[in-house]
Design a protein around this motif. Structure first.
Motif, PDB file in Angstrom:
ATOM      1  N   PHE A  20     -24.987  -5.453  43.736  1.00 49.24           N
ATOM      2  CA  PHE A  20     -23.577  -5.853  43.777  1.00 49.24           C
ATOM      3  C   PHE A  20     -23.422  -7.340  43.474  1.00 49.24           C
ATOM      4  O   PHE A  20     -22.569  -7.740  42.674  1.00 49.24           O
ATOM      5  CB  PHE A  20     -22.972  -5.553  45.158  1.00 49.24           C
ATOM      6  N   VAL A  40     -20.577  -4.807  34.895  1.00 45.06           N
ATOM      7  CA  VAL A  40     -19.933  -3.748  35.682  1.00 45.06           C
ATOM      8  C   VAL A  40     -20.833  -2.526  35.780  1.00 45.06           C
ATOM      9  O   VAL A  40     -20.808  -1.804  36.779  1.00 45.06           O
ATOM     10  CB  VAL A  40     -18.539  -3.360  35.134  1.00 45.06           C
ATOM     11  N   LEU A  43     -22.903  -3.054  38.665  1.00 44.95           N
ATOM     12  CA  LEU A  43     -22.118  -2.772  39.869  1.00 44.95           C
ATOM     13  C   LEU A  43     -22.106  -1.270  40.181  1.00 44.95           C
ATOM     14  O   LEU A  43     -22.291  -0.857  41.327  1.00 44.95           O
ATOM     15  CB  LEU A  43     -20.674  -3.247  39.682  1.00 44.95           C
ATOM     16  N   ILE A  44     -21.874  -0.467  39.128  1.00 44.94           N
ATOM     17  CA  ILE A  44     -21.835   0.984  39.365  1.00 44.94           C
ATOM     18  C   ILE A  44     -23.201   1.479  39.836  1.00 44.94           C
ATOM     19  O   ILE A  44     -23.290   2.363  40.691  1.00 44.94           O
ATOM     20  CB  ILE A  44     -21.400   1.737  38.091  1.00 44.94           C
ATOM     21  N   ALA A  47     -23.427   1.109  43.469  1.00 40.70           N
ATOM     22  CA  ALA A  47     -22.697   2.157  44.177  1.00 40.70           C
ATOM     23  C   ALA A  47     -23.478   3.461  44.163  1.00 40.70           C
ATOM     24  O   ALA A  47     -23.539   4.184  45.175  1.00 40.70           O
ATOM     25  CB  ALA A  47     -21.323   2.352  43.538  1.00 40.70           C
TER      26      ALA A  47
ATOM     27  N   ILE B 158     -12.030  -3.103  32.731  1.00 39.41           N
ATOM     28  CA  ILE B 158     -12.886  -3.867  33.641  1.00 39.41           C
ATOM     29  C   ILE B 158     -12.358  -3.782  35.070  1.00 39.41           C
ATOM     30  O   ILE B 158     -13.090  -3.457  36.013  1.00 39.41           O
ATOM     31  CB  ILE B 158     -12.993  -5.339  33.187  1.00 39.41           C
ATOM     32  N   VAL B 161     -12.867  -0.344  36.503  1.00 33.96           N
ATOM     33  CA  VAL B 161     -14.247  -0.069  36.909  1.00 33.96           C
ATOM     34  C   VAL B 161     -14.553  -0.755  38.238  1.00 33.96           C
ATOM     35  O   VAL B 161     -15.232  -0.187  39.097  1.00 33.96           O
ATOM     36  CB  VAL B 161     -15.239  -0.506  35.812  1.00 33.96           C
ATOM     37  N   VAL B 162     -14.024  -1.973  38.408  1.00 35.21           N
ATOM     38  CA  VAL B 162     -14.233  -2.646  39.688  1.00 35.21           C
ATOM     39  C   VAL B 162     -13.605  -1.820  40.825  1.00 35.21           C
ATOM     40  O   VAL B 162     -14.218  -1.607  41.880  1.00 35.21           O
ATOM     41  CB  VAL B 162     -13.646  -4.074  39.643  1.00 35.21           C
ATOM     42  N   VAL B 165     -15.847   1.015  41.563  1.00 34.69           N
ATOM     43  CA  VAL B 165     -17.032   0.655  42.343  1.00 34.69           C
ATOM     44  C   VAL B 165     -16.671   0.523  43.819  1.00 34.69           C
ATOM     45  O   VAL B 165     -17.399   1.007  44.697  1.00 34.69           O
ATOM     46  CB  VAL B 165     -17.645  -0.656  41.801  1.00 34.69           C
ATOM     47  N   LEU B 168     -16.250   4.015  45.143  1.00 32.36           N
ATOM     48  CA  LEU B 168     -17.522   4.737  45.256  1.00 32.36           C
ATOM     49  C   LEU B 168     -18.334   4.228  46.442  1.00 32.36           C
ATOM     50  O   LEU B 168     -18.929   5.022  47.184  1.00 32.36           O
ATOM     51  CB  LEU B 168     -18.334   4.568  43.977  1.00 32.36           C
ATOM     52  N   SER B 169     -18.377   2.898  46.626  1.00 34.95           N
ATOM     53  CA  SER B 169     -19.109   2.356  47.772  1.00 34.95           C
ATOM     54  C   SER B 169     -18.511   2.901  49.053  1.00 34.95           C
ATOM     55  O   SER B 169     -19.232   3.284  49.987  1.00 34.95           O
ATOM     56  CB  SER B 169     -19.035   0.839  47.787  1.00 34.95           C
ATOM     57  N   ALA B 172     -19.606   6.371  49.560  1.00 35.37           N
ATOM     58  CA  ALA B 172     -20.984   6.418  50.067  1.00 35.37           C
ATOM     59  C   ALA B 172     -21.007   6.169  51.572  1.00 35.37           C
ATOM     60  O   ALA B 172     -21.670   6.893  52.323  1.00 35.37           O
ATOM     61  CB  ALA B 172     -21.828   5.375  49.339  1.00 35.37           C
TER      62      ALA B 172
END
Lengths: 106, 476
Positions: A20, A40, A43-44, A47, B158, B161-162, B165, B168-169, B172
């Protein structure tokens, strides 16, 4: 958490957090569109690693495997679209510098 | 029955792409326009309970459960209306048969994704369909491949996608706490450990991701760029419904059904809501680009929805959902007007136009309806939803936020009246003597939406009773 689990948990979390930090840093400092995309992507990956870790911790690896594979497919689609956009930017500008992309303001 | 809302668009998509292009290019519009109309008919005239009773043979193929409650019904109705309007606008503004065909295909993908988003009962499936909608909208924004469009699309990608993320975190972490991704399991796990740090971090990460998707003020950077750079029919779709579904609806669903109002940071929601209202309105005042001004106005109106959601009482929630529905109507109408202006003048710079009402009476008149509704002038639909939100805020003792919400309405009126005076009223700009009204294909959606806006405003007791107040039931 059993001792065995703890041994795996912390390295995994540390790796995810490292990804991250790396991804965020990379997106923030670069002026290159492709590098921003790679940032990015990192970043994925962070995750994704977290989801795998979640499966390991809860013992529900079947579910998280399915999630991760779906996630990878979606990620590829997004990256292909983003790559296409960058290609068009290059054809228009003859450059993939972020600093060229400042026509929209206000 | 419910999987059909996803499977029929998917089937149509295949139907459009398998036969030779020459055969399907012309009928594509009728197919894409008919589907949302059928959906509007189904959701408006058939009670939700009927659908669940119809046995569907597809259940064995779907491992995620679909279900429709009052909130999803409102959203399905708005999706139907806006997608239909976007298809009409696309048919008459995009040049070239191939481009139109691509637009209709992507419209179907977005339609499918949004329908699924409002029906799924699983956080990961929710993420998947948000992403399906988002990918369709990335391509739609960049479709004309000109420089601003590519810039807007890249910024959107962009930031999106952030947001992904972050979500998704959060997913999780939720899986770590709950061991499953279905709404029911997540909801019970979060209610079981309300004080756990893991749960708090997960909830906040998810909300941050959704703030980006919805374009709430600290995270709104992509929104004006994407809205103003996209082709006009795409702006209609994006502003009207895509950000509403993938940002605002999901926010309401997560906060109300999954996380529970008590576990969510209500103070933060109300604060960013109020911040969006004021900052969006102030930014809109300074714009000279028609579509950009509408985009900032969108940010401001979404703030009202978030403010109502943050308040958390049943009445405030109903007001928020009503405002969501109304906003889909009048913002779509304003973007249709912008599309008509752009089509006739070739520009959206407000300094280059004035007095258009003389030559484009229908566009000017429908724009007045939309702006009065947005600013909350009775008896138009926007007045009632803002009134409900303000009443609910006052009842729960949030006097400061009530005053901000009411005063910001004046700001809304200020920037819209300034827009109306610059664009439609006053003396006709020199060199525009030969201007004519936009063609029927662009006037028709404007008239339909204006009639619906006025109709919802006048018949609001019926709409409120049948459509909006049942939403309170999801607040258990």
């Amino acid at each position: 958490m059993s001792p065995d689990l703890t041994q795996v948990f912390w390295p995994f979390s540390a790796a995810a957090i490292l990804l991250f930090v790396m991804g965020t840093y990379y997106v923030l400092v670069t002026f290159n569109l492709i590098r921003a995309l790679i940032g990015v992507e990192i970043l994925i990956k962070g995750a994704t690693l977290l989801i795998i870790l979640a499966g390991y911790v809860t013992g529900n690896t079947g579910l998280t495997q399915a999630l991760v594979i779906t996630l990878i497919v979606i990620e590829v689609v997004i990256m292909v679209v983003a790559g296409g956009v960058i290609l068009c930017v290059y054809r228009n500008n003859k450059s993939i510098d972020v600093r060229e992309l400042r026509s929209l303001k206000g | 029955m419910l999987p059909l809302f996803i499977l029929v668009p998917l089937f149509c998509l295949i139907l459009l792409n398998v036969p030779p292009k020459a055969i399907v290019k012309r009928p594509a519009f009728w197919l894409v326009a008919a589907l949302p109309l059928v959906q509007v008919f189904l959701t408006a005239f058939h009670p939700v309970a009927v659908w669940d009773e119809i046995r569907n043979p597809f259940n064995s193929y779907f491992i995620f459960n679909l279900s429709v409650d009052a909130l999803s019904t409102v959203l399905l109705l708005s999706i139907g209306i806006v997608v239909f309007i976007a298809a009409l606008v696309g048919r008459y503004t995009l040049s070239g048969e191939t481009q139109r065909f691509n637009f209709f295909n992507l419209l179907l993908v977005a339609f499918l994704g949004m329908n699924a988003t409002v029906m799924v009962q699983d956080i990961f499936a929710l993420y998947v369909f948000i992403e399906v909608t988002a990918v369709a909208s990335f391509i739609l924004i960049a479709m004309q491949k000109d420089k601003p469009a590519l810039e807007g699309a890249f910024k959107y990608i962009i930031l999106s996608v952030v947001a992904t993320v972050l979500m998704l975190s959060s997913i999780a972490l939720i899986v770590m706490a709950a061991g499953d991704t279905s709404f029911a399991a997540v909801s019970s796990a979060i209610r079981a450990y309300p004080a756990s740090v893991l749960v708090k971090v997960a909830v906040n990460l998810f909300l941050c991701g959704l703030f980006i998707k919805a374009g709430i003020v600290p995270f709104h950077g992509w929104l004006p760029d994407a809205y103003s750079a996209a082709p006009s029919s795409v702006s209609v779709l994006l502003a009207g419904i895509i950000t509403k579904v993938s940002g605002v609806y999901v926010l309401i669903r997560m906060v109300v059904t999954v996380f529970g109002i008590e576990q969510s940071p209500q103070a933060v929601l109300m604060f960013v809501g109020a911040l969006s209202i004021v900052a969006g309105a102030l930014a809109a005042i300074g714009q000279s680009d028609f579509k950009r001004m509408l985009a900032y106005s969108s940010v401001s109106q979404v703030g009202y929805i978030i403010l109502g959601l943050g308040c958390g009482t049943p009445l405030a929630l109903a007001g928020a959902v009503f405002h969501l529905f109304n906003h889909a109507l009048f913002k779509t109408l304003l973007f249709v007007n912008a599309a008509a202006v752009q089509e006739k003048l070739g520009t959206v710079d407000m300094n280059k136009m004035s007095g258009l009402s003389v030559k484009m009476p229908v566009t000017g008149a429908t724009s007045v309806v939309a702006l009065l509704s947005t600013a909350g002038i009775p008896p138009l639909s926007g007045f009632w939803s803002k009134l409900i939100i303000a009443m609910a805020l006052w009842q729960s003792g949030q006097y400061a936020y009530t005053i901000i919400a009411v005063l910001a309405s004046v700001l809304t009126l200020a920037y819209f009246l300034s827009m109306q005076r610059r664009v439609f009223f006053g003396k006709l700009q020199e060199g525009l003597e030969n201007l004519t009204e936009a063609r029927l294909g662009l006037i028709l959606p404007a008239i339909i939406l204006a009639v619906v806006t006025v109709g919802v405003g006048l018949a609001f007791p019926i709409v409120l009773d049948k459509l909006i107040l049942p939403v309170q039931n999801i607040l258990k």
